[in-house]
Design a protein around this motif. Structure first.
Motif, PDB file in Angstrom:
ATOM      1  N   GLN A 130      37.049  52.520  32.608  1.00 13.82           N
ATOM      2  CA  GLN A 130      36.596  50.952  32.441  1.00 13.82           C
ATOM      3  C   GLN A 130      35.303  51.517  31.385  1.00 13.82           C
ATOM      4  O   GLN A 130      34.440  52.530  31.630  1.00 13.82           O
ATOM      5  N   SER A 131      35.365  50.720  30.297  1.00 12.28           N
ATOM      6  CA  SER A 131      33.995  50.999  29.465  1.00 12.28           C
ATOM      7  C   SER A 131      32.876  50.386  29.982  1.00 12.28           C
ATOM      8  O   SER A 131      32.755  49.401  30.816  1.00 12.28           O
ATOM      9  N   ASP A 132      31.544  50.947  29.529  1.00  9.96           N
ATOM     10  CA  ASP A 132      30.268  50.613  29.976  1.00  9.96           C
ATOM     11  C   ASP A 132      29.868  49.128  29.626  1.00  9.96           C
ATOM     12  O   ASP A 132      29.121  48.366  30.298  1.00  9.96           O
ATOM     13  N   ALA A 133      30.721  48.664  28.752  1.00  8.64           N
ATOM     14  CA  ALA A 133      30.272  47.401  28.211  1.00  8.64           C
ATOM     15  C   ALA A 133      31.211  46.160  28.718  1.00  8.64           C
ATOM     16  O   ALA A 133      30.613  45.098  28.544  1.00  8.64           O
ATOM     17  N   SER A 134      32.294  46.563  29.573  1.00 11.04           N
ATOM     18  CA  SER A 134      33.127  45.388  30.259  1.00 11.04           C
ATOM     19  C   SER A 134      32.519  45.351  31.525  1.00 11.04           C
ATOM     20  O   SER A 134      31.617  45.986  31.963  1.00 11.04           O
ATOM     21  N   ALA A 135      32.997  44.258  32.330  1.00  8.08           N
ATOM     22  CA  ALA A 135      32.967  43.854  33.341  1.00  8.08           C
ATOM     23  C   ALA A 135      33.828  43.386  34.483  1.00  8.08           C
ATOM     24  O   ALA A 135      34.678  42.642  33.643  1.00  8.08           O
ATOM     25  N   MET A 136      33.718  43.378  35.673  1.00  9.63           N
ATOM     26  CA  MET A 136      34.633  42.925  36.531  1.00  9.63           C
ATOM     27  C   MET A 136      33.775  41.895  37.611  1.00  9.63           C
ATOM     28  O   MET A 136      32.603  42.419  37.905  1.00  9.63           O
ATOM     29  N   VAL A 137      34.443  40.651  37.663  1.00 12.72           N
ATOM     30  CA  VAL A 137      33.641  39.971  38.770  1.00 12.72           C
ATOM     31  C   VAL A 137      34.662  39.466  39.779  1.00 12.72           C
ATOM     32  O   VAL A 137      35.557  38.738  39.362  1.00 12.72           O
ATOM     33  N   VAL A 138      34.515  40.184  40.968  1.00 10.90           N
ATOM     34  CA  VAL A 138      35.484  39.867  41.835  1.00 10.90           C
ATOM     35  C   VAL A 138      34.909  39.242  43.302  1.00 10.90           C
ATOM     36  O   VAL A 138      33.916  39.843  43.756  1.00 10.90           O
ATOM     37  N   ALA A 139      35.288  37.932  43.454  1.00 14.66           N
ATOM     38  CA  ALA A 139      34.446  37.501  44.697  1.00 14.66           C
ATOM     39  C   ALA A 139      35.049  37.968  45.891  1.00 14.66           C
ATOM     40  O   ALA A 139      34.142  37.856  46.583  1.00 14.66           O
ATOM     41  N   GLY A 140      35.984  38.836  46.105  1.00 18.92           N
ATOM     42  CA  GLY A 140      36.420  39.245  47.274  1.00 18.92           C
ATOM     43  C   GLY A 140      36.091  40.758  47.328  1.00 18.92           C
ATOM     44  O   GLY A 140      35.264  41.297  46.731  1.00 18.92           O
ATOM     45  N   ALA A 141      36.892  41.697  48.129  1.00 21.11           N
ATOM     46  CA  ALA A 141      36.816  42.855  48.137  1.00 21.11           C
ATOM     47  C   ALA A 141      37.887  43.595  47.322  1.00 21.11           C
ATOM     48  O   ALA A 141      39.158  43.563  47.786  1.00 21.11           O
ATOM     49  N   PRO A 142      37.317  44.305  46.371  1.00 22.96           N
ATOM     50  CA  PRO A 142      38.446  44.964  45.461  1.00 22.96           C
ATOM     51  C   PRO A 142      38.981  46.362  45.973  1.00 22.96           C
ATOM     52  O   PRO A 142      38.170  46.946  46.882  1.00 22.96           O
ATOM     53  N   ARG A 143      39.994  46.660  45.719  1.00 23.12           N
ATOM     54  CA  ARG A 143      40.626  48.254  46.059  1.00 23.12           C
ATOM     55  C   ARG A 143      41.142  48.642  44.881  1.00 23.12           C
ATOM     56  O   ARG A 143      41.823  48.159  44.162  1.00 23.12           O
ATOM     57  N   PHE A 144      40.760  49.832  44.734  1.00 19.16           N
ATOM     58  CA  PHE A 144      41.065  50.959  43.393  1.00 19.16           C
ATOM     59  C   PHE A 144      41.533  52.268  43.979  1.00 19.16           C
ATOM     60  O   PHE A 144      40.922  52.960  44.907  1.00 19.16           O
ATOM     61  N   THR A 145      42.805  52.495  43.809  1.00 15.12           N
ATOM     62  CA  THR A 145      43.542  53.806  44.062  1.00 15.12           C
ATOM     63  C   THR A 145      44.151  54.571  43.006  1.00 15.12           C
ATOM     64  O   THR A 145      44.989  53.955  42.245  1.00 15.12           O
ATOM     65  N   ALA A 146      43.631  55.689  42.830  1.00 12.42           N
ATOM     66  CA  ALA A 146      44.372  56.438  41.659  1.00 12.42           C
ATOM     67  C   ALA A 146      44.566  57.957  41.927  1.00 12.42           C
ATOM     68  O   ALA A 146      44.102  58.636  42.787  1.00 12.42           O
ATOM     69  N   ALA A 147      45.571  58.441  41.528  1.00 12.12           N
ATOM     70  CA  ALA A 147      45.969  59.716  41.622  1.00 12.12           C
ATOM     71  C   ALA A 147      45.002  60.695  40.955  1.00 12.12           C
ATOM     72  O   ALA A 147      44.735  62.130  41.228  1.00 12.12           O
TER      73      ALA A 147
END
Length: 206
Positions: free
Chosen positions: A151-168
């Motif tokens: 993610q670029s530092d200039a962007s944003a995510m707004v998530v009301a719940g619990a996010p999950r991120f999984t990456a190899a």
């Protein structure tokens, strides 16, 4: 065009303003800017455009699934309920929905902005996933089975719940994010997650 739940295929050598379409399977091929003045309802929709932008932003749109190829040019899509994304190629890709967002094929875009007023956003890709615009969702799951999430530092995510991120590979989320629930992040490489407020969750990296 009103063909109820039956197949519709339409080709225009230049741009096109869509007045409204009802179809089962819809295929639209154009050679210029695509806009709309009425909603599109289709169980499946495929749009291929060779010039100009694609703007299908009617609040009444209802795609069961959507595949779209606009090269490196911008795409804006609205859907009033759930949508399953097939392959998407775009410059800036903006998607607003009123339901669940899922993915069955890769999204290739210079930037991705998703706004979902209900449901879950689930983005899964074998390669790298880059979130470079605004992403708003009730719940969010992002999985890269063979690449990284960034993610670029200039962007944003707004998530009301619990996010999950999984990456190899690595996970690097350094934007001005706001997560309402506990974050779960599992990375096969380096791991960085930022929240503008307090953050709790489970974090694992190798």
């Amino acid at each position: 065009i009103d063909n109820a739940t039956r197949t519709v295929s339409f080709t225009d050598k230049t741009g096109l303003a869509v007045g409204g379409i009802k179809a089962g399977a819809l295929t639209l091929a154009t050679g210029g800017t695509v806009t709309q003045t009425g909603p599109i309802t289709a169980a499946t929709a495929t749009v291929v455009n060779t010039a100009g932008t694609v703007t299908l932003d009617s609040a009444g749109n209802d795609f069961g699934s959507l595949a779209l190829d606009n090269g490196t040019r911008d795409v804006t899509v609205a859907d009033k309920s759930d949508v399953a994304l097939g392959a998407v190629k775009a410059g800036a890709f903006k998607l607003s929905t009123g339901g669940n967002v899922t993915q069955t094929a890769p999204i290739t875009a210079a930037s991705l902005a998703v706004a979902a007023t209900a449901g879950t956003v689930t983005l899964t890709n074998a390669g790298n996933i880059r979130l470079d615009a605004t992403l708003a969702a009730s719940t969010l799951t992002v999985t890269s089975t063979a690449g990284a999430i960034s993610q670029s530092d200039a962007s944003a995510m707004v998530v009301a719940g619990a996010p999950r991120f999984t990456a190899a590979g690595s996970i690097s989320l350094g934007g001005a994010n706001q997560f309402g629930g506990d974050v779960q992040a599992t990375a096969g490489g380096a791991l960085t997650v930022r929240d503008s407020d307090a953050m709790a969750g489970s974090f694992s990296s190798v």
